[in-house]
Design an enzyme around this catalytic site. Structure first.
Site, PDB file in Angstrom:
ATOM      1  N   GLN A   1       0.790  -1.256   0.070  1.00 49.76           N
ATOM      2  CA  GLN A   1       0.093   0.070   0.037  1.00 49.76           C
ATOM      3  C   GLN A   1       0.872   1.304  -0.058  1.00 49.76           C
ATOM      4  OE1 GLN A   1      -3.278   0.932  -0.631  1.00 49.76           O
ATOM      5  NE2 GLN A   1      -3.063  -1.114  -0.174  1.00 49.76           N
TER       6      GLN A   1
ATOM      7  N   HIS B   1       2.345   2.983  -3.118  1.00 50.88           N
ATOM      8  CA  HIS B   1       1.462   3.744  -4.185  1.00 50.88           C
ATOM      9  C   HIS B   1       1.993   5.275  -4.384  1.00 50.88           C
ATOM     10  CE1 HIS B   1      -1.407   1.371  -6.042  1.00 50.88           C
ATOM     11  NE2 HIS B   1      -1.568   0.547  -5.126  1.00 50.88           N
TER      12      HIS B   1
ATOM     13  N   GLU C   1     -10.321   2.161   2.949  1.00 50.17           N
ATOM     14  CA  GLU C   1     -10.514   1.428   1.977  1.00 50.17           C
ATOM     15  C   GLU C   1     -10.485  -0.005   1.683  1.00 50.17           C
ATOM     16  OE1 GLU C   1      -7.564   2.848  -0.881  1.00 50.17           O
ATOM     17  OE2 GLU C   1      -8.546   2.279  -2.745  1.00 50.17           O
ATOM     18  N   HIS C   2      -9.285  -0.186   2.219  1.00 50.39           N
ATOM     19  CA  HIS C   2      -8.656  -2.022   2.298  1.00 50.39           C
ATOM     20  C   HIS C   2      -8.601  -2.613   3.787  1.00 50.39           C
ATOM     21  CE1 HIS C   2      -6.795  -0.564  -1.562  1.00 50.39           C
ATOM     22  NE2 HIS C   2      -7.676  -1.278  -1.882  1.00 50.39           N
TER      23      HIS C   2
ATOM     24  N   ASP D   1      -6.239  -5.895  -6.122  1.00 50.52           N
ATOM     25  CA  ASP D   1      -6.085  -4.920  -6.967  1.00 50.52           C
ATOM     26  C   ASP D   1      -6.177  -5.553  -8.365  1.00 50.52           C
ATOM     27  OD1 ASP D   1      -5.483  -3.197  -5.030  1.00 50.52           O
ATOM     28  OD2 ASP D   1      -3.289  -3.700  -4.972  1.00 50.52           O
TER      29      ASP D   1
ATOM     30  N   HIS E   1     -51.303  21.965  -7.986  1.00 50.91           N
ATOM     31  CA  HIS E   1     -51.189  20.266  -7.778  1.00 50.91           C
ATOM     32  C   HIS E   1     -52.519  19.856  -7.236  1.00 50.91           C
ATOM     33  CE1 HIS E   1     -46.963  21.137  -7.603  1.00 50.91           C
ATOM     34  NE2 HIS E   1     -46.669  19.987  -7.102  1.00 50.91           N
TER      35      HIS E   1
END
Lengths: 437, 437
Positions: free
Chosen positions: B259, B262, B327-328, B361, B420
């Site tokens: 991770q 990245h 996220e993960h 991934d 209406h």
């Protein structure tokens, strides 16, 4: 008088394109003001809410309290006409039943090689619902925003509503109770959005904010997006009616005006295959305008943004309807189903001569929060899916990892991500951990 | 060395809160520049694309053409390693199969009183996929963004990718072909987003834009939102690993580094119930960093944003994991299912010791575009639902209208919307139109 367009005219495409791209909103730039308000609420919390409410709503929250008490809601409930309460309950039951069908199901499975995969849905933990004050304080909108959250299983549904001059529409409080709102605070504007996003001593933060509001509220929602989720930013309402000559022109005129009375920026469009019918509807609109309480608004909307489009046949109207991508689409024709098959872009479709759009505003069961301004090309109305989120799930054993590893390692190396490759490769040439040994 | 936190320490809540709210991105204010670029592309179309591509990408589109030809894609495909092509195809097949299960079903039904209700799903007509240039030009991301659109039935899937110095990563073009992209243009930056949103002579406009990009691309997506739909604005990637002492510290260290490599703003967090194991993982991280091609990036991420959190037991870790809303999330513990039941907020969960996040991934089948920066509290990863929209349907006959009318009229009057009320009431006291008479 609204715009009159004929599809067979040589300049139709030019005029229709211009009509499609007409702006119906003045976009006020209130970003700087809103930014300052948000910062102030983050810094000073409740004290800032008290100050802004004094200034903007003429109410002293230090005296009334920020939270609306259960007793106040009891009182509002008792003050609301019994008939209105019954109608709200009737609507709520229909809305809840319909939305229950939207609840997505978990999908957990094993594929052919034994990899566990899945989608698991969970409700958002806390949602804030913005309700405008004044004349735009609609109890029906409380139902439409709160009930999908309730159906989704959101444990905390928080409502904020400004108490202009100290009071809140009792029917709004009644609707909040009927639709399971768990907390109500008498604050509005950008300050209310900031409080929901960041929290104060009194108001715990939420994870998502929904509901309509003015330019300040819309700007505040955009600014806190990311910190919390938001729903779409709704523009002025709109209806597109496809109607043949076998309709009563008065019925169609009434539907066009029901949309137009919302807002001077609202838009009502009639597409018909019969010029004479189109003229009759126009005449009926003018006639009905005379006896309408909101005639000024409706007349401005019809004059500035209304249109009658004459087509040779309804088949030829389909590409126009798909480009308009109306929030509301009425199909008042002999064979609406044939037409519906060709509609790709619409927020909601109302089928046949006995389905006025207004039924969908209140008691049809479907949601009345729908994509405006052509956004039905890429988005949907509010629903249960807006109050849940999906977690994806992956589960491999040593065998599955062995089968998937080579491709993962190849792709990781090809992307120059060596640590990615190692994270897989390291599990290939090693003794497994003891409990799976 | 990463941050070390212990849940039992008296200052834990303060330190954990501070850790949670750490900003991991410098937010560049590029709005003014982006606004000017968008206006220019709207005004000058292709000519503006040619100018910006010359300036920013060093390529003369007037010579190369804006559209990437089929022959160029053939050539790229042939140039890409056979092994990579096979891995991409293997991944694509798994991704497509998994996403096919996400396709929502229409739900058209009649309720107890005969009201027709329904939700009808249609694919968005055209989608634009932004692919970054340079080292962030990942073929796996092309699969993850384009395949859900293909599964949804989007007829036009348009890819834009900058050709820095004239070239595009051949594997990206190969991935585009494998995943059914229908058009490719060699433009990037805010100008590409503007072209997708508003169209030029060469690039027809789309209805939604997805895919990652730099600050300019992100700002441009925010600015065109409303004209078109956009996906979430992704922040730096993150992983949270819950791991007990029975793991191999090297495996867990590899996952944390996968991770971290990245982006210097990426975040890797380990929660463990065993201090000694935590120390071993830290040591393994330092050891593995030495042999990593992207060691500098990974080291910065781990130093600035990494953390090891020591808890007394994993039950106590659940509230922390739900606040982190990673996220993960890897569950590398003896009984991951028991823990998973308590997880409410996570983009994706990777279960057990043999499911490194990296598999997700590339080849797991689930999507790797997932909510970052705590947004898993309110949003989901990319999927088929992002490429379809729901139209709601309502159908009443005279009988149903008669039953629903009173409540609708009551609510309309109570909201001061007389037009209406009239739109419903007018259908009550009239002869029905002839074809239903």
């Amino acid at each position: 008088m609204a715009l009159w367009l004929e599809q067979t005219a040589p300049d139709f495409e030019t005029r229709f394109s211009a009509f499609l791209s007409t702006k119906r909103e003045v976009s006020e730039d209130v970003n700087a003001v809103v930014h300052a308000i948000i910062d102030d609420v983050r810094a000073r919390g409740d004290a800032a809410l008290v100050d802004y409410s004094k200034r903007f709503d003429g109410i002293d929250l230090a005296a009334t309290g920020i939270r609306v008490t259960d007793e106040e809601v009891d009182k509002a409930f008792a003050e609301t006409d019994r008939e209105v309460i019954d109608a709200l309950k009737f609507a709520a039951e229909r809305i809840e039943k319909h939305h229950a069908r939207q609840m997505p199901k978990d999908d957990i499975y094993e594929d052919a090689i034994g990899v566990g995969l899945g989608s698991r849905w969970t409700a958002i933990e806390a949602v804030g619902l913005y309700v405008p004050g004044g004349t735009a304080s609609y109890p029906s909108s409380v139902l439409m925003n709160a009930l999908p959250a309730k159906v989704a299983g959101v444990p905390r549904v928080v409502m904020v509503v400004p108490a202009g001059g100290g009071s809140i529409n009792p029917a709004v409080l009644a609707a909040a109770r009927i639709s399971g709102v768990t907390e109500i605070y008498r604050v509005g504007g950008a300050q209310a959005v900031a409080a929901l996003a960041y929290g104060t001593d009194t108001i715990a933060p939420v994870a998502k904010i929904v509901g309509p509001g003015n330019a300040y509220v819309a700007a505040a929602k955009r600014q806190v997006f990311g910190i919390v989720g938001i729903d779409m930013i709704a523009g002025p309402s709109e209806v597109l009616i496809l109607a043949d000559k076998d309709n009563d022109p008065d019925w169609i005129a009434a539907d066009l005006l029901a949309q137009a009375e919302h807002d001077a920026g609202a838009q009502s469009i009639l597409i018909t295959d019969d010029a004479e019918f189109g003229k009759s509807v126009e005449a009926a609109v003018e006639r009905q305008l005379k006896t309408l309480s909101r005639a000024e608004t409706a007349a401005a909307s019809w004059r500035d943004f209304g249109a009658v489009i004459l087509v040779e046949n309804f088949e030829a109207a389909l590409p126009l309807a798909n480009r308009i991508a109306a929030e509301h689409l009425e199909l008042a024709v002999a064979d609406p189903d044939a037409l519906m098959a060709g509609i790709r872009n619409a927020g909601a479709i109302f089928i046949g001569r006995h389905t006025p759009e207004v039924i969908g505003d209140y008691v049809g069961g479907s949601n009345h929060v729908l994509p405006t301004a052509r956004s039905a090309r890429f988005s949907s109305g509010l629903g249960v899916l807006d109050f849940v989120k999906r977690t994806s799930i992956l589960r491999l054993g040593p065998d599955q990892l062995r089968q998937l590893a080579p491709a993962a390692i190849t792709l990781a190396h090809s992307e120059g991500l060596d640590a990615h490759a190692r994270s897989v490769a390291i599990r290939m040439n090693a003794h497994p951990p003891q409990d799976e040994g």
